[in-house]
Write an enzyme that holds these catalytic residues in place. Structure first.
Site, PDB file in Angstrom:
ATOM      1  N   HIS A  21      10.559   2.336   2.664  1.00 26.55           N
ATOM      2  CA  HIS A  21       9.267   2.659   3.268  1.00 26.55           C
ATOM      3  C   HIS A  21       8.534   1.427   3.771  1.00 26.55           C
ATOM      4  CE1 HIS A  21       5.016   3.776   3.536  1.00 26.55           C
ATOM      5  NE2 HIS A  21       5.488   4.966   3.885  1.00 26.55           N
ATOM      6  N   GLU A  57       8.234  -5.969   7.769  1.00 29.78           N
ATOM      7  CA  GLU A  57       9.246  -6.265   8.784  1.00 29.78           C
ATOM      8  C   GLU A  57      10.460  -6.863   8.114  1.00 29.78           C
ATOM      9  OE1 GLU A  57       7.726  -8.592  12.004  1.00 29.78           O
ATOM     10  OE2 GLU A  57       6.708  -6.872  12.860  1.00 29.78           O
ATOM     11  N   LEU A  82      14.145   7.816  -3.516  1.00 24.89           N
ATOM     12  CA  LEU A  82      14.605   8.619  -4.645  1.00 24.89           C
ATOM     13  C   LEU A  82      15.046  10.008  -4.213  1.00 24.89           C
ATOM     14  CD1 LEU A  82      12.176   7.656  -7.537  1.00 24.89           C
ATOM     15  CD2 LEU A  82      14.564   7.006  -7.214  1.00 24.89           C
ATOM     16  N   GLY A  85      12.857  13.056   1.230  1.00 26.90           N
ATOM     17  CA  GLY A  85      11.545  13.520   1.641  1.00 26.90           C
ATOM     18  C   GLY A  85      11.403  13.399   3.149  1.00 26.90           C
ATOM     19  N   HIS A  87      10.411  11.026   5.112  1.00 27.09           N
ATOM     20  CA  HIS A  87      10.938   9.824   5.770  1.00 27.09           C
ATOM     21  C   HIS A  87      12.446   9.915   5.986  1.00 27.09           C
ATOM     22  CE1 HIS A  87       7.076   8.046   5.708  1.00 27.09           C
ATOM     23  NE2 HIS A  87       7.036   7.876   4.400  1.00 27.09           N
TER      24      HIS A  87
END
Length: 134
Positions: A21, A57, A82, A85, A87
């Protein structure tokens, strides 16, 4: 192992991108970078970089572009989530399709989210059940 990838040997190689993320907090990245460092130590022939969806980045496109410019013929993207989801389910496929269009000669492979691997589930359960120190 932030964004810098080692130089690739003349022979085209399969590279790894650890995709997570991202966070403004540099300490948040430490576990992901530790995985990259372990890969680099155990598999020095396999270039590895970390990439982030946001707030850090390099981005996934930046990381893949860098590896391709260095001669990677294939890139395995490892979602360091984990679970699958939003993303991993929605954002990542769009990014990967854009990368496939930008680099049609490069084999891009996306693994399932690491947290869904039964080996990770077993390890997390083992850690959770450890007794506290006496």
């Amino acid at each position: 192992m932030t964004g810098a990838a080692p130089s690739l040997a003349p022979k085209a190689q399969q590279a790894v991108v650890l995709f997570s993320h991202g966070s403004r907090d540099p300490l948040w990245r430490a576990p992901i970078e530790a995985v990259a460092a372990r890969i680099a130590a155990q598999h020095p022939e396999r270039p590895v970089v970390c990439a982030y969806l946001e707030l850090s980045e390099p981005s996934l496109p930046q990381a893949v572009d860098q590896l391709v410019q260095q001669g990677a013929a294939g890139v395995t993207v490892v979602p360091m989530f984990l679970g699958t989801g939003k993303h991993a389910r929605a954002d990542l496929p769009v990014l990967v399709e854009q990368l496939r269009a930008a680099h049609p000669a490069v084999r891009l492979h996306v693994q399932p989210a690491v947290g869904e691997d039964p080996r990770i589930t077993a390890l997390m359960a083992e850690i959770a059940c450890e007794l506290p120190p006496s």
